[in-house]
Design a protein around this motif. Structure first.
Motif, PDB file in Angstrom:
ATOM      1  N   LEU A  27      16.486   6.506  -7.350  1.00  0.00           N
ATOM      2  CA  LEU A  27      17.749   5.893  -7.760  1.00  0.00           C
ATOM      3  C   LEU A  27      17.971   6.006  -9.566  1.00  0.00           C
ATOM      4  CD1 LEU A  27      20.034   3.946  -6.689  1.00  0.00           C
ATOM      5  CD2 LEU A  27      18.572   2.081  -7.514  1.00  0.00           C
ATOM      6  N   GLU A  28      16.952   5.971 -10.117  1.00  0.00           N
ATOM      7  CA  GLU A  28      17.197   6.250 -11.536  1.00  0.00           C
ATOM      8  C   GLU A  28      17.794   7.696 -11.770  1.00  0.00           C
ATOM      9  OE1 GLU A  28      13.485   5.193 -13.086  1.00  0.00           O
ATOM     10  OE2 GLU A  28      13.769   2.961 -12.885  1.00  0.00           O
ATOM     11  N   LYS A  29      17.312   8.363 -11.206  1.00  0.00           N
ATOM     12  CA  LYS A  29      17.816   9.868 -11.190  1.00  0.00           C
ATOM     13  C   LYS A  29      19.113  10.231 -10.967  1.00  0.00           C
ATOM     14  CE  LYS A  29      13.291  12.059 -10.297  1.00  0.00           C
ATOM     15  NZ  LYS A  29      12.745  13.209  -9.387  1.00  0.00           N
ATOM     16  N   PHE A  30      19.616   9.286 -10.050  1.00  0.00           N
ATOM     17  CA  PHE A  30      21.031   9.629  -9.290  1.00  0.00           C
ATOM     18  C   PHE A  30      21.957   9.033 -10.166  1.00  0.00           C
ATOM     19  CE2 PHE A  30      24.447   7.763  -6.404  1.00  0.00           C
ATOM     20  CZ  PHE A  30      24.828   8.974  -5.977  1.00  0.00           C
ATOM     21  N   LYS A  31      22.940   9.735 -10.656  1.00  0.00           N
ATOM     22  CA  LYS A  31      24.088   9.425 -11.224  1.00  0.00           C
ATOM     23  C   LYS A  31      25.293   9.697 -10.577  1.00  0.00           C
ATOM     24  CE  LYS A  31      21.592   8.059 -15.084  1.00  0.00           C
ATOM     25  NZ  LYS A  31      21.250   6.572 -14.821  1.00  0.00           N
ATOM     26  N   VAL A  32      26.177   8.885 -10.703  1.00  0.00           N
ATOM     27  CA  VAL A  32      27.535   9.195  -9.909  1.00  0.00           C
ATOM     28  C   VAL A  32      28.319  10.182 -10.936  1.00  0.00           C
ATOM     29  CG1 VAL A  32      29.545   8.341  -8.873  1.00  0.00           C
ATOM     30  CG2 VAL A  32      27.623   7.326  -8.366  1.00  0.00           C
ATOM     31  N   PRO A  33      28.720  11.120 -10.427  1.00  0.00           N
ATOM     32  CA  PRO A  33      29.506  11.875 -11.253  1.00  0.00           C
ATOM     33  C   PRO A  33      30.820  11.427 -11.607  1.00  0.00           C
ATOM     34  CG  PRO A  33      29.285  13.083  -9.222  1.00  0.00           C
ATOM     35  CD  PRO A  33      28.547  11.971  -9.166  1.00  0.00           C
ATOM     36  N   TYR A  34      31.348  10.997 -12.607  1.00  0.00           N
ATOM     37  CA  TYR A  34      32.433  10.529 -13.137  1.00  0.00           C
ATOM     38  C   TYR A  34      33.327  11.485 -13.930  1.00  0.00           C
ATOM     39  CZ  TYR A  34      35.959   6.750 -13.933  1.00  0.00           C
ATOM     40  OH  TYR A  34      37.332   6.105 -13.719  1.00  0.00           O
ATOM     41  N   PRO A  35      34.304  11.790 -13.471  1.00  0.00           N
ATOM     42  CA  PRO A  35      35.200  12.737 -14.464  1.00  0.00           C
ATOM     43  C   PRO A  35      35.739  12.157 -15.851  1.00  0.00           C
ATOM     44  CG  PRO A  35      36.732  11.878 -12.572  1.00  0.00           C
ATOM     45  CD  PRO A  35      35.296  11.239 -12.329  1.00  0.00           C
ATOM     46  N   SER A  36      35.402  12.849 -16.973  1.00  0.00           N
ATOM     47  CA  SER A  36      35.929  12.594 -18.094  1.00  0.00           C
ATOM     48  C   SER A  36      37.336  12.534 -18.298  1.00  0.00           C
ATOM     49  CB  SER A  36      35.311  13.422 -19.147  1.00  0.00           C
ATOM     50  OG  SER A  36      36.002  14.702 -19.096  1.00  0.00           O
ATOM     51  N   ASP A  37      37.986  11.646 -19.338  1.00  0.00           N
ATOM     52  CA  ASP A  37      39.433  11.396 -19.200  1.00  0.00           C
ATOM     53  C   ASP A  37      40.015  12.523 -20.383  1.00  0.00           C
ATOM     54  OD1 ASP A  37      41.885  10.706 -19.194  1.00  0.00           O
ATOM     55  OD2 ASP A  37      41.824   8.793 -20.235  1.00  0.00           O
ATOM     56  N   ASP A  38      40.303  13.758 -20.049  1.00  0.00           N
ATOM     57  CA  ASP A  38      41.031  14.675 -21.187  1.00  0.00           C
ATOM     58  C   ASP A  38      42.393  14.684 -20.967  1.00  0.00           C
ATOM     59  OD1 ASP A  38      38.191  15.360 -21.117  1.00  0.00           O
ATOM     60  OD2 ASP A  38      38.619  17.041 -19.813  1.00  0.00           O
ATOM     61  N   GLU A  69       0.783  -1.155  -0.034  1.00  0.00           N
ATOM     62  CA  GLU A  69      -0.020   0.060  -0.036  1.00  0.00           C
ATOM     63  C   GLU A  69       1.023   1.276  -0.103  1.00  0.00           C
ATOM     64  OE1 GLU A  69      -2.848  -0.117   3.061  1.00  0.00           O
ATOM     65  OE2 GLU A  69      -3.559  -2.248   2.508  1.00  0.00           O
ATOM     66  N   SER A  70       2.219   1.079   0.174  1.00  0.00           N
ATOM     67  CA  SER A  70       3.066   2.299   0.365  1.00  0.00           C
ATOM     68  C   SER A  70       3.606   2.717  -0.916  1.00  0.00           C
ATOM     69  CB  SER A  70       3.902   2.086   1.007  1.00  0.00           C
ATOM     70  OG  SER A  70       5.024   3.068   1.333  1.00  0.00           O
ATOM     71  N   ASP A  71       3.649   3.896  -1.563  1.00  0.00           N
ATOM     72  CA  ASP A  71       4.481   4.071  -2.788  1.00  0.00           C
ATOM     73  C   ASP A  71       5.811   4.573  -2.647  1.00  0.00           C
ATOM     74  OD1 ASP A  71       3.968   6.343  -1.647  1.00  0.00           O
ATOM     75  OD2 ASP A  71       3.382   7.694  -3.226  1.00  0.00           O
ATOM     76  N   ILE A  72       6.438   4.268  -1.319  1.00  0.00           N
ATOM     77  CA  ILE A  72       7.721   4.494  -1.204  1.00  0.00           C
ATOM     78  C   ILE A  72       8.820   3.677  -1.973  1.00  0.00           C
ATOM     79  CG2 ILE A  72       7.916   2.680   0.636  1.00  0.00           C
ATOM     80  CD1 ILE A  72       9.632   4.913   2.279  1.00  0.00           C
ATOM     81  N   VAL A  73       8.310   2.646  -2.400  1.00  0.00           N
ATOM     82  CA  VAL A  73       9.375   1.958  -3.351  1.00  0.00           C
ATOM     83  C   VAL A  73       9.283   2.420  -4.768  1.00  0.00           C
ATOM     84  CG1 VAL A  73       9.449  -0.316  -4.617  1.00  0.00           C
ATOM     85  CG2 VAL A  73       8.664  -0.445  -2.226  1.00  0.00           C
ATOM     86  N   GLU A  74       8.204   3.157  -5.105  1.00  0.00           N
ATOM     87  CA  GLU A  74       8.383   3.769  -6.374  1.00  0.00           C
ATOM     88  C   GLU A  74       9.243   5.175  -6.229  1.00  0.00           C
ATOM     89  OE1 GLU A  74       7.244   3.210  -9.581  1.00  0.00           O
ATOM     90  OE2 GLU A  74       6.359   1.193  -8.783  1.00  0.00           O
ATOM     91  N   LYS A  75       8.971   5.893  -5.087  1.00  0.00           N
ATOM     92  CA  LYS A  75       9.825   6.804  -4.792  1.00  0.00           C
ATOM     93  C   LYS A  75      11.366   6.545  -4.783  1.00  0.00           C
ATOM     94  CE  LYS A  75       6.809   9.569  -1.929  1.00  0.00           C
ATOM     95  NZ  LYS A  75       6.222  10.071  -0.782  1.00  0.00           N
ATOM     96  N   PHE A  76      11.652   5.514  -4.191  1.00  0.00           N
ATOM     97  CA  PHE A  76      13.094   5.161  -4.151  1.00  0.00           C
ATOM     98  C   PHE A  76      13.568   4.676  -5.586  1.00  0.00           C
ATOM     99  CE2 PHE A  76      13.081   3.631   0.508  1.00  0.00           C
ATOM    100  CZ  PHE A  76      13.439   4.717   0.922  1.00  0.00           C
ATOM    101  N   LYS A  77      12.809   3.848  -6.177  1.00  0.00           N
ATOM    102  CA  LYS A  77      13.001   3.640  -7.584  1.00  0.00           C
ATOM    103  C   LYS A  77      13.395   4.702  -8.392  1.00  0.00           C
ATOM    104  CE  LYS A  77      11.639   0.754 -11.612  1.00  0.00           C
ATOM    105  NZ  LYS A  77      10.562   0.031 -12.041  1.00  0.00           N
ATOM    106  N   SER A  78      12.357   5.876  -8.351  1.00  0.00           N
ATOM    107  CA  SER A  78      12.598   7.063  -9.311  1.00  0.00           C
ATOM    108  C   SER A  78      13.839   7.804  -8.820  1.00  0.00           C
ATOM    109  CB  SER A  78      11.296   7.980  -9.308  1.00  0.00           C
ATOM    110  OG  SER A  78      11.200   8.499  -7.959  1.00  0.00           O
TER     111      SER A  78
END
Length: 176
Positions: free
Chosen positions: A73-84, A62-71
């Motif tokens: 987590l999908e938004k979260f991106k670990v910033p990784y530096p580009s190799d210049d 009955e809780s929509d907390i799983v959907e919140k966590f899923k969304s």
């Protein structure tokens, strides 16, 4: 998760050959730490495990907390530096590689000359066995020659008649 940048192509034997004897213990400690680190990195998966969201939805129907966590987590991106920098390093390496080869060739010439000189020195008789005649024959410009170039005792250049100090010779050479 980002891709792995492990290079197992380290030539440890070549590094060990170049390691000075007084630093061999430091080298061995570094090599052991590197092996432990590489084992730890390889023990972990290269990609994150997938999450079974349906199993969590069944646990919390009955809780929509799983959907919140899923969304979230999908938004979260670990910033990784580009190799210049790798391209810059490769360009620098191409420019200095010729200089390194030229330097190594020059040093090899010095090594060859030193090896020849060392071989010549090792072929000489021992100092204890050498006579004054042998020394005169081997080093005529340094040996005492009482017939052609007589000198006074203690046979140092500055104690001889007509001696001119190197500083005075340099002064005379600059005046001309």
């Amino acid at each position: 998760m980002a891709k792995r940048f492990t290079k197992p192509s380290i030539n440890w034997l070549e590094i060990e050959k170049r390691c000075p004897p007084n630093q061999i213990n430091n080298y061995k400690a570094f090599r052991a730490k590197s092996a432990v680190y590489l084992q730890r990195v390889e023990a972990n998966p290269s990609v994150m495990p997938t999450i079974d969201w349906e199993a969590y939805k069944k646990l919390l129907p009955e809780s929509d907390i799983v959907e919140k966590f899923k969304s979230e987590l999908e938004k979260f991106k670990v910033p990784y530096p580009s190799d210049d920098v790798t391209k810059q390093i490769d360009e620098q390496w191409k420019t200095i590689e010729k200089d390194i080869e030229k330097f190594c060739a020059g040093q090899n010439k010095h090594i060859d000359a030193a090896t020849v000189e060392l071989t010549r020195i090792r072929s000489l008789p021992k100092f204890e066995d050498m006579t004054m005649e042998m020394f005169f024959h081997l080093y005529p410009e340094q040996a005492l020659d009482p017939v052609n170039k007589p000198t006074y005792w203690p046979h140092y250049p500055e104690d001889q008649p007509g001696y001119v100090a190197p500083e005075e010779k340099a002064k005379k050479a600059t005046k001309k």
